[in-house]
Scaffold this motif. Structure first.
Motif, mmCIF file in Angstrom:
data_model
loop_
_atom_site.group_PDB
_atom_site.id
_atom_site.type_symbol
_atom_site.label_atom_id
_atom_site.label_comp_id
_atom_site.label_asym_id
_atom_site.label_seq_id
_atom_site.Cartn_x
_atom_site.Cartn_y
_atom_site.Cartn_z
ATOM 1 N N PHE A 96 0.842 -1.199 0.000
ATOM 2 C CA PHE A 96 0.000 0.000 0.000
ATOM 3 C C PHE A 96 0.880 1.253 0.000
ATOM 4 O O PHE A 96 1.875 1.310 0.725
ATOM 5 C CB PHE A 96 -0.895 0.038 1.244
ATOM 6 C CG PHE A 96 -1.891 -1.083 1.289
ATOM 7 C CD1 PHE A 96 -3.074 -1.013 0.576
ATOM 8 C CD2 PHE A 96 -1.645 -2.223 2.048
ATOM 9 C CE1 PHE A 96 -4.001 -2.055 0.614
ATOM 10 C CE2 PHE A 96 -2.562 -3.266 2.091
ATOM 11 C CZ PHE A 96 -3.748 -3.173 1.367
ATOM 12 N N ALA A 139 -7.582 0.437 -6.320
ATOM 13 C CA ALA A 139 -8.483 1.419 -5.708
ATOM 14 C C ALA A 139 -7.778 2.762 -5.783
ATOM 15 O O ALA A 139 -6.548 2.816 -5.811
ATOM 16 C CB ALA A 139 -8.798 1.084 -4.251
ATOM 17 N N ASP A 141 -8.219 5.517 -3.629
ATOM 18 C CA ASP A 141 -8.222 6.403 -2.456
ATOM 19 C C ASP A 141 -6.849 6.910 -1.998
ATOM 20 O O ASP A 141 -6.762 8.053 -1.545
ATOM 21 C CB ASP A 141 -9.010 5.787 -1.290
ATOM 22 C CG ASP A 141 -8.574 4.382 -0.944
ATOM 23 O OD1 ASP A 141 -8.287 3.594 -1.865
ATOM 24 O OD2 ASP A 141 -8.505 4.050 0.247
ATOM 25 N N ASP A 149 -12.522 6.206 -3.262
ATOM 26 C CA ASP A 149 -11.960 5.116 -4.059
ATOM 27 C C ASP A 149 -12.268 5.258 -5.548
ATOM 28 O O ASP A 149 -11.814 4.451 -6.358
ATOM 29 C CB ASP A 149 -12.527 3.767 -3.583
ATOM 30 C CG ASP A 149 -12.062 3.420 -2.171
ATOM 31 O OD1 ASP A 149 -11.932 4.345 -1.353
ATOM 32 O OD2 ASP A 149 -11.846 2.229 -1.894
ATOM 33 N N SER A 184 -10.176 -3.222 -4.141
ATOM 34 C CA SER A 184 -10.711 -2.945 -2.804
ATOM 35 C C SER A 184 -11.684 -1.784 -2.832
ATOM 36 O O SER A 184 -11.996 -1.191 -1.813
ATOM 37 C CB SER A 184 -9.567 -2.627 -1.833
ATOM 38 O OG SER A 184 -9.034 -1.347 -2.103
ATOM 39 N N PHE A 219 -13.318 0.745 11.442
ATOM 40 C CA PHE A 219 -12.064 0.080 11.797
ATOM 41 C C PHE A 219 -10.921 0.353 10.810
ATOM 42 O O PHE A 219 -9.826 -0.143 11.000
ATOM 43 C CB PHE A 219 -12.281 -1.437 11.938
ATOM 44 C CG PHE A 219 -13.037 -1.830 13.171
ATOM 45 C CD1 PHE A 219 -12.398 -1.874 14.412
ATOM 46 C CD2 PHE A 219 -14.391 -2.137 13.121
ATOM 47 C CE1 PHE A 219 -13.094 -2.229 15.557
ATOM 48 C CE2 PHE A 219 -15.085 -2.493 14.263
ATOM 49 C CZ PHE A 219 -14.444 -2.544 15.484
ATOM 50 N N TYR A 220 -11.196 1.111 9.732
ATOM 51 C CA TYR A 220 -10.123 1.447 8.786
ATOM 52 C C TYR A 220 -9.376 2.720 9.169
ATOM 53 O O TYR A 220 -8.450 3.129 8.457
ATOM 54 C CB TYR A 220 -10.678 1.645 7.362
ATOM 55 C CG TYR A 220 -11.533 0.520 6.823
ATOM 56 C CD1 TYR A 220 -11.276 -0.799 7.168
ATOM 57 C CD2 TYR A 220 -12.603 0.782 5.954
ATOM 58 C CE1 TYR A 220 -12.074 -1.837 6.681
ATOM 59 C CE2 TYR A 220 -13.392 -0.247 5.457
ATOM 60 C CZ TYR A 220 -13.129 -1.558 5.836
ATOM 61 O OH TYR A 220 -13.919 -2.562 5.341
ATOM 62 N N PHE A 223 -5.481 2.844 9.090
ATOM 63 C CA PHE A 223 -4.975 2.655 7.717
ATOM 64 C C PHE A 223 -5.020 3.978 6.966
ATOM 65 O O PHE A 223 -4.092 4.336 6.239
ATOM 66 C CB PHE A 223 -5.823 1.608 6.987
ATOM 67 C CG PHE A 223 -5.506 1.424 5.514
ATOM 68 C CD1 PHE A 223 -4.667 0.412 5.090
ATOM 69 C CD2 PHE A 223 -6.079 2.265 4.547
ATOM 70 C CE1 PHE A 223 -4.382 0.237 3.732
ATOM 71 C CE2 PHE A 223 -5.803 2.095 3.191
ATOM 72 C CZ PHE A 223 -4.952 1.079 2.786
ATOM 73 N N ARG A 224 -6.115 4.697 7.153
ATOM 74 C CA ARG A 224 -6.249 5.974 6.435
ATOM 75 C C ARG A 224 -5.210 6.981 6.923
ATOM 76 O O ARG A 224 -4.763 7.825 6.154
ATOM 77 C CB ARG A 224 -7.680 6.502 6.565
ATOM 78 C CG ARG A 224 -8.669 5.593 5.813
ATOM 79 C CD ARG A 224 -10.128 6.041 5.942
ATOM 80 N NE ARG A 224 -11.018 5.035 5.349
ATOM 81 C CZ ARG A 224 -12.334 5.030 5.485
ATOM 82 N NH1 ARG A 224 -12.934 5.994 6.182
ATOM 83 N NH2 ARG A 224 -13.069 4.087 4.918
ATOM 84 N N GLN A 242 -19.252 0.981 -0.140
ATOM 85 C CA GLN A 242 -18.935 -0.119 0.771
ATOM 86 C C GLN A 242 -20.223 -0.579 1.463
ATOM 87 O O GLN A 242 -21.187 0.170 1.577
ATOM 88 C CB GLN A 242 -17.887 0.329 1.793
ATOM 89 C CG GLN A 242 -16.565 0.712 1.110
ATOM 90 C CD GLN A 242 -15.488 1.162 2.073
ATOM 91 O OE1 GLN A 242 -15.744 1.429 3.249
ATOM 92 N NE2 GLN A 242 -14.263 1.274 1.584
ATOM 93 N N VAL A 294 -8.046 -5.797 10.034
ATOM 94 C CA VAL A 294 -7.695 -4.465 9.555
ATOM 95 C C VAL A 294 -6.969 -3.628 10.607
ATOM 96 O O VAL A 294 -6.797 -4.036 11.764
ATOM 97 C CB VAL A 294 -8.933 -3.703 9.019
ATOM 98 C CG1 VAL A 294 -9.552 -4.452 7.851
ATOM 99 C CG2 VAL A 294 -9.937 -3.445 10.124
ATOM 100 N N SER A 295 -6.582 -2.432 10.166
ATOM 101 C CA SER A 295 -5.752 -1.547 10.978
ATOM 102 C C SER A 295 -6.348 -1.268 12.353
ATOM 103 O O SER A 295 -5.628 -1.230 13.352
ATOM 104 C CB SER A 295 -5.528 -0.243 10.219
ATOM 105 O OG SER A 295 -6.768 0.351 9.859
HETATM 106 C C1 PBG Z 1 -8.494 1.179 0.135
HETATM 107 C C2 PBG Z 1 -8.282 0.277 1.298
HETATM 108 C C3 PBG Z 1 -8.642 0.490 2.633
HETATM 109 C C4 PBG Z 1 -8.128 -0.590 3.345
HETATM 110 C C5 PBG Z 1 -7.514 -1.443 2.433
HETATM 111 N N1 PBG Z 1 -7.629 -0.894 1.160
HETATM 112 C C6 PBG Z 1 -9.305 1.640 3.312
HETATM 113 C C7 PBG Z 1 -10.648 2.061 2.931
HETATM 114 O O1 PBG Z 1 -11.379 1.373 2.200
HETATM 115 O O2 PBG Z 1 -11.014 3.142 3.365
HETATM 116 C C8 PBG Z 1 -8.226 -0.757 4.830
HETATM 117 C C9 PBG Z 1 -7.177 -1.596 5.463
HETATM 118 C C10 PBG Z 1 -7.054 -1.461 6.939
HETATM 119 O O3 PBG Z 1 -7.808 -0.738 7.618
HETATM 120 O O4 PBG Z 1 -6.140 -2.102 7.484
HETATM 121 N N2 PBG Z 1 -9.654 1.063 -0.583
#
Ligand code: PBG
Length: 346
Positions: A96, A139, A141, A149, A184, A219-220, A223-224, A242, A294-295
């Motif tokens: 990523f 994706a 984003d 995205d 994604s 829960f993302y 990651f963001r 989503q 996830v993150s």
């Molecule tokens: C991008 C993407 C995201 C994650 C993986 N690919 C974030 C989102 O959709 O906002 C999340 C991964 C994570 O939280 O560990 N589309």
């Protein structure tokens, strides 16, 4: 006749004895060897996919504050770390990018630039001859100035126009040496379009792991932070593409469509709050099924461990075993390297 509550033993002498005190569940649990013998599920290094972050600068490792222990690697540092992961036997990494804000625009143009940091990283890993699968998200984003995205018209996220860009993004990643494309974005029809595009360009061997049931989740958050889309997205919501956390039949439809369009593997995301979905998908389709821890799940376990509120070693392993029990064939987890080390140590 309705059950009347009678506990009178069966008159059939062949009937298996049921119930206490003949049956004692603790008998099998008494010794370590017996517990190992009756163990139903096992987590192994082959179950792990390690998500990694890469940036284009020289700083080898920039920490992600909301994910203690996780860093954004320079390309060189990434090659080194991925080499270590391969040596531990981890089968695949997911790359990523942290994209320079100056390169972000509403179209996410940098996503389809073969010189972008994702492609640089993939080429460098492959050039180093590391024997490991490399997966890349399709994706937009991390690349868009609005953090969504897809492409936008007004407030709308455009579907078909976005899919065209995702095909281009997939092609340049495959060209760079990416083994698995993982869309994604949750646009409709992207799996079929990407499959067709890859095949037409001579990338018929490139696999697709679809983020098939991806929920609009809080829960993302970390990651963001890591890819710098928290600030670009702001208060923006991904609810129009989503899935709603309330739904489960809808996940089955999503997976069915992605498989029909050519997905080789499917993923459920997030992980721990969606174990019921993992189980339903595995039972319904019997295809390679993955879960993404996830993150936010990583951050919760890490934070509680750091405060001494949970025993990190224990709950990390327990959380991953839960995915196996739910039917997952593998798990994307930021804990992959430390878990592989622990599994090796025995
Ligand atoms: C991008 C993407 C995201 C994650 C993986 N690919 C974030 C989102 O959709 O906002 C999340 C991964 C994570 O939280 O560990 N589309």
């Amino acid at each position: 006749m309705p059950f009347n509550g009678s506990t009178k033993p069966s008159r059939n002498p062949q009937a298996p004895a049921v119930g206490f005190p003949t049956t004692r569940m603790r008998r099998n649990r008494r010794t370590d060897w017996s517990r190992r013998l009756v163990s139903e599920n096992r987590l192994g290094v082959d179950d792990l996919i390690w998500p990694v972050f890469v940036h284009a600068g020289d700083e080898p490792r920039i920490p992600v504050p909301s994910m203690p222990g996780v860093v954004r690697h320079s390309v060189d540092a990434l090659v080194e770390s991925v080499g270590e992961a391969a040596a531990l036997g981890i089968p695949m990494v997911a790359v990523f990018p942290l994209v320079d804000p100056a390169l972000k625009d509403p179209q996410g143009s940098n996503a389809i630039d073969p010189g972008n940091v994702v492609c640089q990283a993939v080429r460098a890993i492959k050039a180093a001859g590391i024997d490991i699968g490399v997966m890349c998200d399709a994706a937009l984003d991390p690349f868009t100035s609005h953090g969504h995205d897809g492409l936008m018209r007004g407030e709308e996220i455009l579907n078909d126009e976005t899919v065209e860009v995702l095909v281009q993004q997939s092609l340049i990643q495959a060209e760079a040496g990416c083994d698995v494309i993982s869309p994604s974005d949750m646009m409709d029809g992207r799996i079929g379009a990407i499959r067709t595009g890859l095949d037409a360009a001579g990338h018929g061997h490139v696999q697709i792991m679809a983020y098939a049931a991806k929920y609009s989740s809080g829960f993302y958050g970390p990651f963001r932070d890591a890819v710098g889309s928290a600030s670009t997205l702001g208060k923006g919501s991904k609810d129009t593409y989503q899935m709603s956390p309330a739904n489960t039949d809808e996940a089955i439809r999503e997976v069915a469509l992605d498989l029909a369009e050519g997905a080789d593997m499917v993923m459920v995301k997030p992980g721990m709050p969606y174990l019921d979905i993992v189980r339903r998908v595995k039972d319904t389709f019997a295809v390679p099924t993955f879960a993404y821890q996830v993150s936010g799940e990583y951050a919760m376990l890490r934070a509680a461990d750091e405060r001494g509120w949970l025993d990190g070693n224990r709950v990390i392993m327990e959380s991953l075993l839960g995915f196996k029990r739910a039917g997952a064939d593998g798990v994307l987890t930021y804990f992959a390297v430390e878990v592989a080390q622990r599994l090796k140590a025995g």
